[in-house]
Enzyme design. Structure first.
Site, PDB file in Angstrom:
ATOM      1  N   LYS A  35       0.812  -1.225   0.000  1.00 38.68           N
ATOM      2  CA  LYS A  35       0.000   0.000   0.000  1.00 38.68           C
ATOM      3  C   LYS A  35       0.844   1.274   0.000  1.00 38.68           C
ATOM      4  O   LYS A  35       0.488   2.252  -0.629  1.00 38.68           O
ATOM      5  CB  LYS A  35      -0.987  -0.011   1.160  1.00 38.68           C
ATOM      6  CG  LYS A  35      -0.368   0.237   2.520  1.00 38.68           C
ATOM      7  CD  LYS A  35      -1.433   0.239   3.608  1.00 38.68           C
ATOM      8  CE  LYS A  35      -0.827   0.638   4.934  1.00 38.68           C
ATOM      9  NZ  LYS A  35      -1.609   0.214   6.087  1.00 38.68           N
ATOM     10  N   ARG A 128      -8.361   1.878  16.314  1.00 41.33           N
ATOM     11  CA  ARG A 128      -8.720   1.999  14.911  1.00 41.33           C
ATOM     12  C   ARG A 128      -9.723   0.873  14.663  1.00 41.33           C
ATOM     13  O   ARG A 128     -10.727   0.825  15.365  1.00 41.33           O
ATOM     14  CB  ARG A 128      -7.477   1.958  14.003  1.00 41.33           C
ATOM     15  CG  ARG A 128      -7.733   2.678  12.660  1.00 41.33           C
ATOM     16  CD  ARG A 128      -6.536   2.661  11.726  1.00 41.33           C
ATOM     17  NE  ARG A 128      -6.299   1.336  11.153  1.00 41.33           N
ATOM     18  CZ  ARG A 128      -5.309   1.062  10.306  1.00 41.33           C
ATOM     19  NH1 ARG A 128      -4.461   2.026   9.937  1.00 41.33           N
ATOM     20  NH2 ARG A 128      -5.136  -0.157   9.834  1.00 41.33           N
TER      21      ARG A 128
END
Ligand SMILES: *Cc1c(COP(=O)(O)O)cnc(C)c1O
Length: 362
Positions: A35, A128
């Site tokens: 990513k 998160r």
């Protein structure tokens, strides 16, 4: 010339291979992550050559680009409801925390006649993604529902740390995950082979032999191109550093005061309150790169006598007074790119030429 970003893949491969070697000793599998480099194929190949067990990315469009590479693919970010068909098509695994999405994945997988693997995320305190670890009823109910679905298979549980709350992995929080996996195995009679610990912030633990037994998988991205363990920011022995370089062109060199003259606004164009030190008249250069190109905070001049003074949307101001080099307008100046934020924004920038990622020694 456009600014040029260069990532040395030989060094990336070396660092990745160090992690893989160590992980193998503990029976831990490794997902090599693309990513940070926007799913770059050469980077993915370097990960494969280094021996990673999975290729992972947070965006399905990146995994789609890597479709032809023969390795299990993992989607790191919970699938969007609008993309479940693509997820089932281009990813073998996905990290999930919403039963509604998992149901949609199951439906789509049944339509396509495939089986999609689920890793259920548990939040151990970083805040998160994941089901809050104390909400045991919710965790057990979710697992119960997944087990009853067609098209999906619960392959494991996982957690993510040091991303939002800055919480480090420890023996304590990892043990919670390991024990939870054990309880779920017993309760639902599942093998749950994957107990996925965290990211690059787990490296220090594994280097010190402190990774709790039962953590069977890690997902590693930034450390392989920063050349550092993340969390304490320590350099790891035998690791390559100075992996990413950037060059930008000089468009102005002038002698000027270092302290602004005139009435100063409270804030600059970026809403920041600036302080300046009066260092007298200095030789300053301006480079054709700025905040719209990338996060410029992680740029360290390769010339140790050059300092970065700051930047605006398209300008970077450096002080070259102390340098032994005779810089000229039109010349490129080189920087080490030393932060995750600088590297990922530069990789995604259409203003920067990503000359990265070739098997050439830079
Ligand atoms: C980005 C990400 C990683 C990799 O993190 P690094 O600190 O860059 O190694 C691992 N897991 C998930 C879920 C991620 O989103």
């Amino acid at each position: 010339m456009q600014p040029i970003l260069n990532m040395n893949l030989i060094k990336v491969k070396h660092n990745t291979a160090q992690i893989v070697k160590l992980a193998r000793q503990y029976g831990v599998s490794v997902a090599g992550i693309t990513k940070g480099v926007c799913g770059n194929e050469d980077f993915a190949k370097a990960q494969l050559e280094a021996g990673v067990d999975y290729l992972a990315d947070s965006r399905i469009e990146n995994l789609k680009k890597l479709k032809h590479l023969d390795k299990k693919k993992m989607l790191l970010r919970s699938p969007k409801k609008s993309e479940v068909d693509e997820v089932v098509e281009y990813a073998d695994y996905s990290l999930n925390s919403e039963i509604e999405i998992i149901q949609a994945l199951g439906k789509s997988a049944v339509n396509k006649g495939v089986l999609h693997s689920i890793i259920l995320m548990i939040d151990l305190g970083d805040l998160r993604e994941g089901i809050w670890y104390r909400n045991r009823h919710e965790i057990f109910q979710t697992v119960q529902s997944i087990v009853g679905l067609k098209g999906v298979k619960l392959e494991g549980i996982g957690t993510n740390l040091t991303c939002f709350g800055g919480v480090m992995p420890t023996e304590e929080n990892y043990t919670i995950l390991v024990q939870l996996a054990e309880e779920l195995r017993t309760e639902f009679n599942l093998p749950l082979p994957i107990v996925s610990g965290g990211n690059s912030s787990s490296l220090q633990m594994i280097y010190e032999g402190r990774l709790p037994k039962g953590i069977t998988h890690l997902r590693i991205n930034q450390s392989v191109f920063l050349g550092l363990e993340i969390g304490y920011g320590k350099k790891l022995s035998n690791w390559e550093t100075k992996i990413v370089k950037l060059q930008a062109e000089i468009i102005e060199i002038h002698k000027k005061p270092s302290y602004p003259q005139g009435i100063q606004a409270k804030m600059n164009a970026f809403g920041e309150i600036q302080t300046f030190k009066d260092k007298g008249i200095r030789t300053r250069a301006i480079l054709a790169i700025g905040r719209q190109d990338m996060d410029i905070n992680g740029l360290h001049p390769s010339d140790p006598h050059v300092t970065v003074e700051g930047g605006s949307s398209d300008h970077l101001i450096i002080d070259i007074s102390e340098s032994e080099q005779l810089y000229k307008v039109g010349q490129m100046i080189e920087f080490d790119v030393v932060t995750y934020s600088s590297i990922i924004t530069a990789m995604a920038s259409s203003y920067i030429q990503q000359e990265v990622l070739k098997y050439e020694v830079v």
